[in-house]
Design a protein around this motif. Structure first.
Motif, PDB file in Angstrom:
ATOM      1  N   TRP A   1       5.480 -12.112 -31.759  1.00 31.89           N
ATOM      2  CA  TRP A   1       4.077 -12.546 -31.436  1.00 31.89           C
ATOM      3  C   TRP A   1       3.956 -14.069 -31.754  1.00 31.89           C
ATOM      4  O   TRP A   1       3.291 -14.768 -31.119  1.00 31.89           O
ATOM      5  CB  TRP A   1       2.954 -11.852 -32.420  1.00 31.89           C
ATOM      6  CG  TRP A   1       2.863 -10.308 -31.770  1.00 31.89           C
ATOM      7  CD1 TRP A   1       3.160  -9.175 -32.197  1.00 31.89           C
ATOM      8  CD2 TRP A   1       1.975 -10.088 -30.642  1.00 31.89           C
ATOM      9  NE1 TRP A   1       2.377  -8.114 -31.437  1.00 31.89           N
ATOM     10  CE2 TRP A   1       1.894  -8.838 -30.280  1.00 31.89           C
ATOM     11  CE3 TRP A   1       1.286 -11.177 -29.525  1.00 31.89           C
ATOM     12  CZ2 TRP A   1       1.415  -8.252 -29.458  1.00 31.89           C
ATOM     13  CZ3 TRP A   1       0.812 -10.354 -28.563  1.00 31.89           C
ATOM     14  CH2 TRP A   1       0.282  -9.094 -28.059  1.00 31.89           C
TER      15      TRP A   1
ATOM     16  N   ILE B   1      -4.706 -17.805 -24.435  1.00 26.51           N
ATOM     17  CA  ILE B   1      -4.371 -18.914 -25.199  1.00 26.51           C
ATOM     18  C   ILE B   1      -4.409 -20.129 -24.619  1.00 26.51           C
ATOM     19  O   ILE B   1      -5.285 -21.026 -25.057  1.00 26.51           O
ATOM     20  CB  ILE B   1      -2.961 -18.695 -25.851  1.00 26.51           C
ATOM     21  CG1 ILE B   1      -2.948 -17.462 -26.778  1.00 26.51           C
ATOM     22  CG2 ILE B   1      -2.101 -20.008 -26.469  1.00 26.51           C
ATOM     23  CD1 ILE B   1      -1.395 -16.994 -27.090  1.00 26.51           C
TER      24      ILE B   1
ATOM     25  N   ARG C   1      -8.218 -21.066 -23.981  1.00 21.79           N
ATOM     26  CA  ARG C   1      -8.705 -21.495 -25.191  1.00 21.79           C
ATOM     27  C   ARG C   1      -8.317 -23.082 -25.495  1.00 21.79           C
ATOM     28  O   ARG C   1      -9.037 -23.955 -25.876  1.00 21.79           O
ATOM     29  CB  ARG C   1      -8.513 -20.636 -26.618  1.00 21.79           C
ATOM     30  CG  ARG C   1      -8.821 -21.291 -27.904  1.00 21.79           C
ATOM     31  CD  ARG C   1      -8.087 -20.892 -28.954  1.00 21.79           C
ATOM     32  NE  ARG C   1      -8.781 -21.223 -30.209  1.00 21.79           N
ATOM     33  CZ  ARG C   1      -8.170 -22.573 -30.796  1.00 21.79           C
ATOM     34  NH1 ARG C   1      -7.439 -23.232 -30.277  1.00 21.79           N
ATOM     35  NH2 ARG C   1      -8.857 -22.825 -32.077  1.00 21.79           N
ATOM     36  N   GLU C   2      -7.186 -23.140 -25.363  1.00 17.08           N
ATOM     37  CA  GLU C   2      -6.501 -24.675 -25.685  1.00 17.08           C
ATOM     38  C   GLU C   2      -7.160 -25.633 -24.850  1.00 17.08           C
ATOM     39  O   GLU C   2      -7.073 -26.880 -25.147  1.00 17.08           O
ATOM     40  CB  GLU C   2      -4.930 -24.665 -25.655  1.00 17.08           C
ATOM     41  CG  GLU C   2      -4.407 -23.646 -26.790  1.00 17.08           C
ATOM     42  CD  GLU C   2      -4.709 -24.158 -28.354  1.00 17.08           C
ATOM     43  OE1 GLU C   2      -4.933 -25.321 -28.364  1.00 17.08           O
ATOM     44  OE2 GLU C   2      -4.840 -23.443 -29.228  1.00 17.08           O
TER      45      GLU C   2
ATOM     46  N   VAL D   1      -2.554 -12.402 -22.193  1.00 17.87           N
ATOM     47  CA  VAL D   1      -2.467 -13.085 -23.504  1.00 17.87           C
ATOM     48  C   VAL D   1      -1.952 -14.434 -23.406  1.00 17.87           C
ATOM     49  O   VAL D   1      -2.880 -15.475 -23.864  1.00 17.87           O
ATOM     50  CB  VAL D   1      -1.383 -12.572 -24.424  1.00 17.87           C
ATOM     51  CG1 VAL D   1      -0.907 -13.121 -25.793  1.00 17.87           C
ATOM     52  CG2 VAL D   1      -1.634 -10.979 -24.760  1.00 17.87           C
ATOM     53  N   PRO D   2      -1.168 -15.109 -22.435  1.00 16.40           N
ATOM     54  CA  PRO D   2      -1.047 -16.541 -22.399  1.00 16.40           C
ATOM     55  C   PRO D   2      -2.059 -16.981 -21.844  1.00 16.40           C
ATOM     56  O   PRO D   2      -2.378 -18.374 -22.185  1.00 16.40           O
ATOM     57  CB  PRO D   2       0.415 -16.513 -21.629  1.00 16.40           C
ATOM     58  CG  PRO D   2       0.679 -15.227 -21.105  1.00 16.40           C
ATOM     59  CD  PRO D   2       0.043 -14.089 -21.813  1.00 16.40           C
TER      60      PRO D   2
ATOM     61  N   SER E   1       3.215 -20.062 -25.737  1.00 14.49           N
ATOM     62  CA  SER E   1       1.921 -20.473 -24.863  1.00 14.49           C
ATOM     63  C   SER E   1       0.943 -21.302 -25.128  1.00 14.49           C
ATOM     64  O   SER E   1       0.516 -22.115 -23.991  1.00 14.49           O
ATOM     65  CB  SER E   1       0.879 -19.065 -25.102  1.00 14.49           C
ATOM     66  OG  SER E   1       1.678 -17.904 -24.572  1.00 14.49           O
ATOM     67  N   ARG E   2       1.152 -22.128 -26.436  1.00 10.21           N
ATOM     68  CA  ARG E   2       0.522 -23.183 -26.666  1.00 10.21           C
ATOM     69  C   ARG E   2       1.373 -24.283 -26.063  1.00 10.21           C
ATOM     70  O   ARG E   2       0.682 -25.292 -25.708  1.00 10.21           O
ATOM     71  CB  ARG E   2       0.280 -23.536 -28.241  1.00 10.21           C
ATOM     72  CG  ARG E   2      -0.695 -22.557 -28.620  1.00 10.21           C
ATOM     73  CD  ARG E   2      -1.243 -22.839 -30.126  1.00 10.21           C
ATOM     74  NE  ARG E   2      -1.819 -23.898 -30.216  1.00 10.21           N
ATOM     75  CZ  ARG E   2      -1.827 -24.905 -31.101  1.00 10.21           C
ATOM     76  NH1 ARG E   2      -1.017 -24.893 -32.075  1.00 10.21           N
ATOM     77  NH2 ARG E   2      -2.460 -25.905 -31.062  1.00 10.21           N
TER      78      ARG E   2
ATOM     79  N   HIS F   1       3.074 -16.996 -29.177  1.00 13.15           N
ATOM     80  CA  HIS F   1       1.735 -17.749 -29.262  1.00 13.15           C
ATOM     81  C   HIS F   1       2.334 -19.229 -29.268  1.00 13.15           C
ATOM     82  O   HIS F   1       1.673 -19.941 -28.621  1.00 13.15           O
ATOM     83  CB  HIS F   1       1.203 -17.599 -30.655  1.00 13.15           C
ATOM     84  CG  HIS F   1       0.012 -18.268 -30.858  1.00 13.15           C
ATOM     85  ND1 HIS F   1      -0.109 -19.337 -31.693  1.00 13.15           N
ATOM     86  CD2 HIS F   1      -1.373 -18.218 -30.168  1.00 13.15           C
ATOM     87  CE1 HIS F   1      -1.324 -19.822 -31.681  1.00 13.15           C
ATOM     88  NE2 HIS F   1      -1.996 -19.098 -30.824  1.00 13.15           N
ATOM     89  N   ARG F   2       3.344 -19.578 -29.765  1.00  7.73           N
ATOM     90  CA  ARG F   2       3.967 -21.157 -29.846  1.00  7.73           C
ATOM     91  C   ARG F   2       4.332 -21.212 -28.447  1.00  7.73           C
ATOM     92  O   ARG F   2       3.853 -22.472 -28.009  1.00  7.73           O
ATOM     93  CB  ARG F   2       5.204 -20.995 -30.744  1.00  7.73           C
ATOM     94  CG  ARG F   2       4.921 -21.439 -32.090  1.00  7.73           C
ATOM     95  CD  ARG F   2       6.001 -21.902 -33.056  1.00  7.73           C
ATOM     96  NE  ARG F   2       7.191 -20.850 -33.026  1.00  7.73           N
ATOM     97  CZ  ARG F   2       7.320 -19.685 -33.739  1.00  7.73           C
ATOM     98  NH1 ARG F   2       6.206 -19.582 -34.759  1.00  7.73           N
ATOM     99  NH2 ARG F   2       8.450 -18.991 -33.566  1.00  7.73           N
TER     100      ARG F   2
END
Length: 165
Positions: free
Chosen positions: A13, A49, A52-53, A45-46, A20-21, A17-18
């Protein structure tokens, strides 16, 4: 994995997350985007992310099925893109499509046909599908099976050499 010679690439996870950011960072200079379309389920999920970013408030999904556990089959669209997003695209709005992985490019091709002017981004890309993607983070070999965090559970793994502790 159906082929015993296939390589495996487990993704945690934290790593997902890293990555995807990192995808969002690459996309920031290309935007702004008016909407993001996540390819369900892997792209959910990506896409969340990235949305959001990049402060993208309009989030849509398209549901496509091409895998039954580990074997690829024909592409079946289970949920179409909403008419309002298709209309945005026709009016020249900047649409972003996000998926977790492009493998053979078959799913990407089908979704790209729905939104021909959209920017297509994935976290991971394999050589056969890479040409279908505009932006990605990590390339893996075609014979690598990616185990995403939602596919994994914490368990003991034997040493690579086959020895014991």
């Amino acid at each position: 994995m159906s082929n015993p010679n296939q390589k495996s690439f487990p993704v945690t996870w934290d790593q997902f997350h890293r990555d995807s950011r990192a995808l969002a960072w690459r996309l920031a200079s290309i935007g702004p985007f008016d909407a993001v379309v996540a390819i369900a389920r892997g792209g959910l999920v990506p896409a969340a992310i990235v949305a959001r970013e990049l402060n993208i408030r309009t989030v849509e999904t398209v549901a496509a099925k091409s895998y039954d556990h580990q074997n690829q089959s024909g592409i079946k669209i289970l949920k179409e893109i909403s008419p309002s997003i298709l209309e945005l695209s026709k009016k020249g709005s900047k649409i972003l499509i996000v998926d977790d992985l492009v493998d053979t490019g078959n799913t990407a091709r089908v979704v790209r046909d729905m939104l021909p002017g959209a920017h297509f981004a994935t976290v991971y890309a394999k050589p056969k599908g890479r040409d279908m993607v505009d932006t990605f983070i990590t390339e893996v070999s075609q014979d690598t099976w990616i185990f995403f965090p939602w596919d994994l559970d914490v368990a003991y793994v034997a040493p690579i050499s086959g020895g014991t502790d």
